[in-house]
Design an enzyme around this catalytic site. Structure first.
Site, PDB file in Angstrom:
ATOM      1  N   HIS A 189       0.731  -1.390   0.010  1.00 34.50           N
ATOM      2  CA  HIS A 189      -0.031  -0.065   0.117  1.00 34.50           C
ATOM      3  C   HIS A 189       0.858   1.321  -0.049  1.00 34.50           C
ATOM      4  CE1 HIS A 189      -3.744   2.105   1.480  1.00 34.50           C
ATOM      5  NE2 HIS A 189      -4.018   1.793   0.270  1.00 34.50           N
ATOM      6  N   HIS A 224      -2.961   2.564  13.075  1.00 27.32           N
ATOM      7  CA  HIS A 224      -2.363   1.991  11.694  1.00 27.32           C
ATOM      8  C   HIS A 224      -3.027   0.480  11.755  1.00 27.32           C
ATOM      9  CE1 HIS A 224       0.066   1.022   8.425  1.00 27.32           C
ATOM     10  NE2 HIS A 224       1.218   0.946   8.826  1.00 27.32           N
ATOM     11  N   ILE A 261     -13.594   6.702  15.630  1.00 34.13           N
ATOM     12  CA  ILE A 261     -14.188   5.533  15.339  1.00 34.13           C
ATOM     13  C   ILE A 261     -13.068   4.616  14.533  1.00 34.13           C
ATOM     14  CG2 ILE A 261     -16.234   4.371  14.317  1.00 34.13           C
ATOM     15  CD1 ILE A 261     -16.962   6.046  16.382  1.00 34.13           C
ATOM     16  N   MET A 262     -12.688   3.614  14.887  1.00 30.97           N
ATOM     17  CA  MET A 262     -11.519   2.715  14.425  1.00 30.97           C
ATOM     18  C   MET A 262     -11.973   2.126  13.072  1.00 30.97           C
ATOM     19  SD  MET A 262      -8.902   3.389  16.122  1.00 30.97           S
ATOM     20  CE  MET A 262      -8.382   4.208  17.232  1.00 30.97           C
ATOM     21  N   GLY A 263     -11.118   2.176  12.261  1.00 30.96           N
ATOM     22  CA  GLY A 263     -11.659   1.508  10.796  1.00 30.96           C
ATOM     23  C   GLY A 263     -12.197   2.703   9.829  1.00 30.96           C
ATOM     24  N   PHE A 264     -12.272   3.772  10.228  1.00 34.21           N
ATOM     25  CA  PHE A 264     -12.660   4.988   9.426  1.00 34.21           C
ATOM     26  C   PHE A 264     -11.596   6.075   9.299  1.00 34.21           C
ATOM     27  CE2 PHE A 264     -16.514   2.923  10.365  1.00 34.21           C
ATOM     28  CZ  PHE A 264     -17.195   3.114   9.454  1.00 34.21           C
ATOM     29  N   HIS A 266      -8.608   7.722   6.376  1.00 39.40           N
ATOM     30  CA  HIS A 266      -7.198   7.363   5.774  1.00 39.40           C
ATOM     31  C   HIS A 266      -6.558   8.521   5.454  1.00 39.40           C
ATOM     32  CE1 HIS A 266      -4.295   5.605   3.540  1.00 39.40           C
ATOM     33  NE2 HIS A 266      -4.417   4.629   4.047  1.00 39.40           N
ATOM     34  N   ARG A 276     -10.124  -1.279  -1.201  1.00 44.13           N
ATOM     35  CA  ARG A 276      -9.999  -2.424  -0.699  1.00 44.13           C
ATOM     36  C   ARG A 276     -11.079  -2.582   0.174  1.00 44.13           C
ATOM     37  NH1 ARG A 276      -4.658  -1.327   2.412  1.00 44.13           N
ATOM     38  NH2 ARG A 276      -5.882   0.361   2.719  1.00 44.13           N
ATOM     39  N   ASP A 319      -9.309  -1.838   7.446  1.00 43.61           N
ATOM     40  CA  ASP A 319      -9.411  -2.517   8.473  1.00 43.61           C
ATOM     41  C   ASP A 319     -10.691  -2.777   9.024  1.00 43.61           C
ATOM     42  OD1 ASP A 319      -6.693  -2.801   8.932  1.00 43.61           O
ATOM     43  OD2 ASP A 319      -6.431  -0.901   9.979  1.00 43.61           O
ATOM     44  N   ARG A 344       1.469  -8.114   4.681  1.00 42.51           N
ATOM     45  CA  ARG A 344       2.226  -6.992   4.270  1.00 42.51           C
ATOM     46  C   ARG A 344       3.720  -7.470   3.969  1.00 42.51           C
ATOM     47  NH1 ARG A 344       0.983  -1.834   4.256  1.00 42.51           N
ATOM     48  NH2 ARG A 344      -1.187  -2.575   3.586  1.00 42.51           N
ATOM     49  N   ARG A 363      17.783  11.269   6.608  1.00 45.96           N
ATOM     50  CA  ARG A 363      18.075  12.167   7.797  1.00 45.96           C
ATOM     51  C   ARG A 363      17.443  13.580   7.526  1.00 45.96           C
ATOM     52  NH1 ARG A 363      19.120  15.909  11.296  1.00 45.96           N
ATOM     53  NH2 ARG A 363      20.654  15.197  12.677  1.00 45.96           N
TER      54      ARG A 363
HETATM   55  N1  ACO Z   1     -13.276   9.072  13.669  1.00 47.75           N
HETATM   56  C1  ACO Z   1     -13.667  10.175  13.839  1.00 47.75           C
HETATM   57  N2  ACO Z   1     -12.946  11.273  13.348  1.00 47.75           N
HETATM   58  C2  ACO Z   1     -12.264  11.085  12.477  1.00 47.75           C
HETATM   59  C3  ACO Z   1     -11.667   9.925  12.308  1.00 47.75           C
HETATM   60  C4  ACO Z   1     -12.189   8.727  12.830  1.00 47.75           C
HETATM   61  N3  ACO Z   1     -11.959   7.497  12.342  1.00 47.75           N
HETATM   62  N4  ACO Z   1     -10.528   9.857  11.129  1.00 47.75           N
HETATM   63  C5  ACO Z   1     -10.199  11.275  11.018  1.00 47.75           C
HETATM   64  N5  ACO Z   1     -11.325  12.045  11.765  1.00 47.75           N
HETATM   65  C6  ACO Z   1     -11.407  13.269  11.809  1.00 47.75           C
HETATM   66  C7  ACO Z   1     -10.595  13.812  12.831  1.00 47.75           C
HETATM   67  O1  ACO Z   1     -11.288  14.018  13.793  1.00 47.75           O
HETATM   68  C8  ACO Z   1     -10.098  15.304  12.185  1.00 47.75           C
HETATM   69  O2  ACO Z   1     -11.386  16.184  12.268  1.00 47.75           O
HETATM   70  P1  ACO Z   1     -11.317  17.547  12.888  1.00 47.75           P
HETATM   71  O3  ACO Z   1     -10.361  18.285  11.552  1.00 47.75           O
HETATM   72  O4  ACO Z   1     -12.740  17.981  12.941  1.00 47.75           O
HETATM   73  O5  ACO Z   1     -10.458  17.700  13.986  1.00 47.75           O
HETATM   74  C9  ACO Z   1     -10.155  14.802  10.930  1.00 47.75           C
HETATM   75  O6  ACO Z   1     -11.027  13.966  10.365  1.00 47.75           O
HETATM   76  C10 ACO Z   1      -8.806  14.772  10.149  1.00 47.75           C
HETATM   77  O7  ACO Z   1      -8.096  13.722  11.011  1.00 47.75           O
HETATM   78  P2  ACO Z   1      -6.313  13.548  11.187  1.00 47.75           P
HETATM   79  O8  ACO Z   1      -6.405  12.840  12.412  1.00 47.75           O
HETATM   80  O9  ACO Z   1      -5.706  14.915  11.158  1.00 47.75           O
HETATM   81  O10 ACO Z   1      -6.144  13.163   9.794  1.00 47.75           O
HETATM   82  P3  ACO Z   1      -4.862  12.030   9.645  1.00 47.75           P
HETATM   83  O11 ACO Z   1      -4.677  12.083   8.248  1.00 47.75           O
HETATM   84  O12 ACO Z   1      -3.763  12.274  10.750  1.00 47.75           O
HETATM   85  O13 ACO Z   1      -5.286  10.448  10.181  1.00 47.75           O
HETATM   86  C11 ACO Z   1      -5.936   8.245  10.522  1.00 47.75           C
HETATM   87  C12 ACO Z   1      -5.512   9.497   9.407  1.00 47.75           C
HETATM   88  C13 ACO Z   1      -4.963   8.343  11.537  1.00 47.75           C
HETATM   89  C14 ACO Z   1      -6.235   7.129   9.622  1.00 47.75           C
HETATM   90  C15 ACO Z   1      -7.349   8.807  11.034  1.00 47.75           C
HETATM   91  O14 ACO Z   1      -8.233   8.503   9.969  1.00 47.75           O
HETATM   92  C16 ACO Z   1      -7.976   7.672  12.264  1.00 47.75           C
HETATM   93  O15 ACO Z   1      -7.504   7.912  13.326  1.00 47.75           O
HETATM   94  N6  ACO Z   1      -8.399   6.661  11.995  1.00 47.75           N
HETATM   95  C17 ACO Z   1      -8.885   5.539  12.859  1.00 47.75           C
HETATM   96  C18 ACO Z   1      -7.856   4.619  12.867  1.00 47.75           C
HETATM   97  C19 ACO Z   1      -7.691   3.719  11.703  1.00 47.75           C
HETATM   98  O16 ACO Z   1      -8.756   3.280  11.260  1.00 47.75           O
HETATM   99  N7  ACO Z   1      -6.521   3.674  11.355  1.00 47.75           N
HETATM  100  C20 ACO Z   1      -6.357   2.489  10.183  1.00 47.75           C
HETATM  101  C21 ACO Z   1      -5.760   3.402   9.073  1.00 47.75           C
HETATM  102  S1  ACO Z   1      -5.836   2.358   7.442  1.00 47.75           S
HETATM  103  C22 ACO Z   1      -4.444   1.265   7.826  1.00 47.75           C
HETATM  104  O17 ACO Z   1      -3.675   1.482   8.626  1.00 47.75           O
HETATM  105  C23 ACO Z   1      -4.653   0.063   7.039  1.00 47.75           C
END
Ligand code: ACO
Length: 376
Positions: A189, A224, A261-264, A266, A276, A319, A344, A363
């Site tokens: 990915h 992640h 909310i985990m799994g939402f 990216h 996917r 996820d 992976r 670096r």
């Molecule tokens: N639930 C609720 N709000 C969310 C979520 C979520 N899952 N993801 C993003 N947001 C919101 C944030 O609160 C933020 O809102 P705001 O601007 O009002 O504060 C906005 O969306 C941007 O979020 P960031 O954290 O700045 O975005 P970033 O690019 O850093 O994060 C991440 C990406 C870490 C994947 C994030 O979406 C997240 O925490 N998701 C949940 C964890 C998850 O599912 N991880 C798996 C990733 S895919 C993988 O690894 C295969």
């Protein structure tokens, strides 16, 4: 001097060139060695896609068979590693045991060979790791839970053997097929945190074991790979709290408390459906019959997805469906993220090979916000 730009989380920063894969967000395609990953998942078995990721081209039928056989013949791990898993503190997480197991394997190479990062040796190392990480992950899980080891069966294919080692019984064809497709969806990915971590470590000319161990540590994090475990735990919490009718209130409460909310979401396709996840969600109703409360879980999945889209404009990442599918396949939750790493492993090997072939040390610099001029 030009003012340096700071991008928190390196968002949008180009870290490397690569021939392995690219997230073409404009056309919503995950490009792997020139092919659409979803087409690869639909049409081919995981080991063929692993061959493509590692060698850069699809195998012909002979190469396909030889590669599959090579993986099954190398799947077993040294006896000492089984013993080490028995000695580990029972609180050890499977991801930490997997990280340790990967490091452990480095001791089977002489110091001179370990320092050799030539293409051929790295290739052999990568294939050996690809073959062994499922046995490491499952054996660690089994030892940590006082279950007897199920050693790999060299006479069956990669995904069938993987499920067999987990459950101790022969899986049916539908489960093996779904499990195989999930492996392919996770295979590669572009530049997620774990791949970046592996490339950063490899760029010091450290060996592949260290780079992969670093990637395991990265993938463990809930932002992640750890999200697949977190996603199913959330769905099961909703099930216990009252089932599908509770899904909306549960999600709204979490959002009001500013919880994730985990799994939402990216980093790359924040406001689009992860291809996917779109492909794999169709497997949820197909596997729902495997477990007693499968239909309820499937309904919860859909409701949370609906609320997240309505409230935040966010879509599931891979996820979310995978956490649910693993559960429907009867896989113990502590194995979810370790299995992600195993899938992976092909992508990690390809990236480490690529890094060592055309290396420049990572670096970067910082913007210093601390004090100056202090004296003791
Ligand atoms: N639930 C609720 N709000 C969310 C979520 C979520 N899952 N993801 C993003 N947001 C919101 C944030 O609160 C933020 O809102 P705001 O601007 O009002 O504060 C906005 O969306 C941007 O979020 P960031 O954290 O700045 O975005 P970033 O690019 O850093 O994060 C991440 C990406 C870490 C994947 C994030 O979406 C997240 O925490 N998701 C949940 C964890 C998850 O599912 N991880 C798996 C990733 S895919 C993988 O690894 C295969």
């Amino acid at each position: 001097m030009e003012t340096p730009t700071y991008r928190p989380g390196l968002e949008g920063v180009i870290a490397s060139t690569t021939n392995v894969s690219y997230l073409d967000v404009d056309i919503e395609q995950i490009l792997v060695r020139g092919y659409d990953l979803i087409e690869l998942a639909r049409e081919l078995k995981y080991t063929d896609v692993a061959y493509l990721v590692i060698y850069g081209k699809l195998p012909n039928p002979t190469q396909s068979e030889e590669f599959s056989k090579k993986l099954t013949s190398k799947a077993d791990i040294p006896e000492e590693l089984y013993r080490m898993f028995e000695l580990m503190p029972k609180n050890t997480s499977v991801m930490d045991a997997l990280r340790t197991g990967v490091s452990f394997l480095s001791g089977y190479e002489s110091p001179n060979r370990l320092d050799n990062n030539s293409y051929d040796i790295n290739l052999e190392r990568g294939i050996n790791l690809l073959a062994k990480v499922p046995t490491i992950a499952v054996s660690a899980y089994r030892a940590l839970n006082d279950l007897s080891f199920v050693k790999p069966n060299p006479n069956i294919g990669y995904s069938e053997n993987f499920l067999y080692m987990i459950t101790g019984t022969s899986p049916d064809a539908e489960s093996t097929d779904a499990f195989d497709k999930i492996h392919t969806c996770y295979i590669e990915h572009e530049m997620p945190n774990s791949t970046f971590a592996a490339r950063v470590i490899a760029s010091t000319l450290s060996d592949m074991y260290g780079a992969v161990a670093g990637a395991v540590a990265s993938l463990k994090g809930p932002l992640h790979g750890g999200a697949n475990e977190a996603a199913i735990k959330m769905v099961l919490e909703i099930l216990t709290a009252g089932g599908p009718d509770e899904a909306e209130a549960y999600t709204m409460n979490k959002l009001e408390r500013k919880e994730r909310i985990m799994g939402f979401g990216h980093r790359v396709y924040m406001n689009k459906y992860d291809p996917r996840a779109l492909f794999l969600r169709d497997y949820i109703p197909r596997l729902a019959g495997n477990i007693a409360n499968g239909t309820q879980i499937s309904d919860i999945y859909n409701k949370v997805e609906f609320v997240m889209n309505r409230e935040k404009g966010l879509y599931p990442n891979t996820d979310y469906p995978i956490g649910i599918l693993y559960y429907m396949l009867g896989i113990p939750i502590p194995l979810y993220t370790p299995i992600f790493l195993c899938s992976r492993m092909a992508g990690l090997a390809a990236h480490i090979l690529e890094q060592h072939e055309d290396n420049r040390l990572f670096r970067p610099r910082v913007i210093y916000n601390g004090p100056r001029g202090l004296t003791v």
